[in-house]
Design a protein around this motif. Structure first.
Motif, PDB file in Angstrom:
ATOM      1  N   THR A  64       0.838  -1.199   0.000  1.00 10.93           N
ATOM      2  CA  THR A  64       0.000   0.000   0.000  1.00 10.93           C
ATOM      3  C   THR A  64       0.874   1.249   0.000  1.00 10.93           C
ATOM      4  O   THR A  64       0.626   2.192  -0.759  1.00 10.93           O
ATOM      5  CB  THR A  64      -0.942   0.006   1.221  1.00 10.93           C
ATOM      6  OG1 THR A  64      -1.785  -1.143   1.150  1.00 10.93           O
ATOM      7  CG2 THR A  64      -1.784   1.264   1.261  1.00 10.93           C
ATOM      8  N   LYS A  67       2.395   1.819  -3.450  1.00 10.67           N
ATOM      9  CA  LYS A  67       1.430   2.395  -4.390  1.00 10.67           C
ATOM     10  C   LYS A  67       1.237   3.881  -4.120  1.00 10.67           C
ATOM     11  O   LYS A  67       1.135   4.686  -5.056  1.00 10.67           O
ATOM     12  CB  LYS A  67       0.095   1.659  -4.293  1.00 10.67           C
ATOM     13  CG  LYS A  67       0.149   0.256  -4.850  1.00 10.67           C
ATOM     14  CD  LYS A  67      -1.158  -0.483  -4.623  1.00 10.67           C
ATOM     15  CE  LYS A  67      -1.040  -1.933  -5.064  1.00 10.67           C
ATOM     16  NZ  LYS A  67      -2.257  -2.695  -4.741  1.00 10.67           N
ATOM     17  N   MET A  68       1.185   4.261  -2.846  1.00  8.73           N
ATOM     18  CA  MET A  68       1.034   5.675  -2.496  1.00  8.73           C
ATOM     19  C   MET A  68       2.234   6.487  -2.974  1.00  8.73           C
ATOM     20  O   MET A  68       2.081   7.583  -3.521  1.00  8.73           O
ATOM     21  CB  MET A  68       0.872   5.824  -0.977  1.00  8.73           C
ATOM     22  CG  MET A  68      -0.425   5.251  -0.457  1.00  8.73           C
ATOM     23  SD  MET A  68      -0.455   5.134   1.343  1.00  8.73           S
ATOM     24  CE  MET A  68      -0.754   6.841   1.747  1.00  8.73           C
ATOM     25  N   LEU A  70       4.314   5.711  -5.440  1.00  7.13           N
ATOM     26  CA  LEU A  70       4.279   5.788  -6.901  1.00  7.13           C
ATOM     27  C   LEU A  70       3.282   6.835  -7.362  1.00  7.13           C
ATOM     28  O   LEU A  70       3.537   7.574  -8.320  1.00  7.13           O
ATOM     29  CB  LEU A  70       3.932   4.425  -7.505  1.00  7.13           C
ATOM     30  CG  LEU A  70       5.050   3.397  -7.506  1.00  7.13           C
ATOM     31  CD1 LEU A  70       4.520   2.042  -7.970  1.00  7.13           C
ATOM     32  CD2 LEU A  70       6.207   3.845  -8.367  1.00  7.13           C
ATOM     33  N   GLY A  71       2.137   6.913  -6.693  1.00  6.18           N
ATOM     34  CA  GLY A  71       1.130   7.924  -7.018  1.00  6.18           C
ATOM     35  C   GLY A  71       1.654   9.317  -6.795  1.00  6.18           C
ATOM     36  O   GLY A  71       1.343  10.248  -7.547  1.00  6.18           O
ATOM     37  N   MET A  72       2.468   9.503  -5.747  1.00  5.48           N
ATOM     38  CA  MET A  72       3.061  10.805  -5.461  1.00  5.48           C
ATOM     39  C   MET A  72       4.006  11.216  -6.596  1.00  5.48           C
ATOM     40  O   MET A  72       3.991  12.341  -7.043  1.00  5.48           O
ATOM     41  CB  MET A  72       3.847  10.736  -4.142  1.00  5.48           C
ATOM     42  CG  MET A  72       4.438  12.062  -3.698  1.00  5.48           C
ATOM     43  SD  MET A  72       5.279  11.904  -2.114  1.00  5.48           S
ATOM     44  CE  MET A  72       6.808  11.124  -2.620  1.00  5.48           C
ATOM     45  N   LYS A  73       4.780  10.261  -7.096  1.00  7.08           N
ATOM     46  CA  LYS A  73       5.726  10.534  -8.181  1.00  7.08           C
ATOM     47  C   LYS A  73       4.979  10.885  -9.457  1.00  7.08           C
ATOM     48  O   LYS A  73       5.360  11.796 -10.188  1.00  7.08           O
ATOM     49  CB  LYS A  73       6.626   9.316  -8.402  1.00  7.08           C
ATOM     50  CG  LYS A  73       7.670   9.535  -9.465  1.00  7.08           C
ATOM     51  CD  LYS A  73       8.563   8.325  -9.620  1.00  7.08           C
ATOM     52  CE  LYS A  73       9.577   8.559 -10.699  1.00  7.08           C
ATOM     53  NZ  LYS A  73      10.450   7.426 -10.922  1.00  7.08           N
ATOM     54  N   GLU A  74       3.884  10.186  -9.755  1.00  3.40           N
ATOM     55  CA  GLU A  74       3.115  10.419 -10.969  1.00  3.40           C
ATOM     56  C   GLU A  74       2.405  11.764 -10.958  1.00  3.40           C
ATOM     57  O   GLU A  74       2.157  12.355 -12.011  1.00  3.40           O
ATOM     58  CB  GLU A  74       2.095   9.298 -11.164  1.00  3.40           C
ATOM     59  CG  GLU A  74       2.746   7.955 -11.484  1.00  3.40           C
ATOM     60  CD  GLU A  74       1.774   6.796 -11.435  1.00  3.40           C
ATOM     61  OE1 GLU A  74       0.573   7.026 -11.152  1.00  3.40           O
ATOM     62  OE2 GLU A  74       2.221   5.661 -11.651  1.00  3.40           O
ATOM     63  N   SER A  75       2.099  12.294  -9.778  1.00  2.52           N
ATOM     64  CA  SER A  75       1.373  13.554  -9.694  1.00  2.52           C
ATOM     65  C   SER A  75       2.301  14.777  -9.756  1.00  2.52           C
ATOM     66  O   SER A  75       1.824  15.899  -9.768  1.00  2.52           O
ATOM     67  CB  SER A  75       0.544  13.608  -8.404  1.00  2.52           C
ATOM     68  OG  SER A  75       1.395  13.654  -7.269  1.00  2.52           O
ATOM     69  N   GLU A  76       3.595  14.563  -9.797  1.00  2.00           N
ATOM     70  CA  GLU A  76       4.547  15.682  -9.855  1.00  2.00           C
ATOM     71  C   GLU A  76       4.544  16.330 -11.214  1.00  2.00           C
ATOM     72  O   GLU A  76       4.308  15.794 -12.226  1.00  2.00           O
ATOM     73  CB  GLU A  76       5.965  15.199  -9.532  1.00  2.00           C
ATOM     74  CG  GLU A  76       6.120  14.825  -8.077  1.00  2.00           C
ATOM     75  CD  GLU A  76       7.535  14.358  -7.768  1.00  2.00           C
ATOM     76  OE1 GLU A  76       8.367  14.155  -8.674  1.00  2.00           O
ATOM     77  OE2 GLU A  76       7.816  14.178  -6.580  1.00  2.00           O
TER      78      GLU A  76
END
Length: 76
Positions: A64, A67-68, A70-76
């Motif tokens: 979990t 995934k969080m 990775l989501g932080m990296k994708e939102s940059e």
């Protein structure tokens, strides 16, 4: 007082190393007191083998968190 035991089952990786090379922050699979292994993120003194404060997660919690992150990296 009960004896505290741990066994590093698998070294996953080193996140960072201090400038003097004595302290590392590592991700390991560790069994504490013969319990099922967990994902452990903490700093270690390589000269003394001393463990410092860290965080221990079940494999599900680690997934979990991954995934969080990775989501932080994708939102940059």
């Amino acid at each position: 007082m009960k004896e505290f035991k741990y066994e590093i089952k698998k070294h996953i990786g080193t996140v960072s190393t201090s400038l003097n090379g004595k302290v590392t922050t590592e991700v390991n699979l560790i069994s504490y007191n013969n319990a099922p292994e967990k994902v452990d993120i903490r700093s270690w003194n390589k000269e003394t083998g001393r463990m410092y404060k860290g965080i221990t997660l079940t494999k599900e919690e680690a997934e979990t968190l991954g995934k969080m992150l990775l989501g932080m990296k994708e939102s940059e």
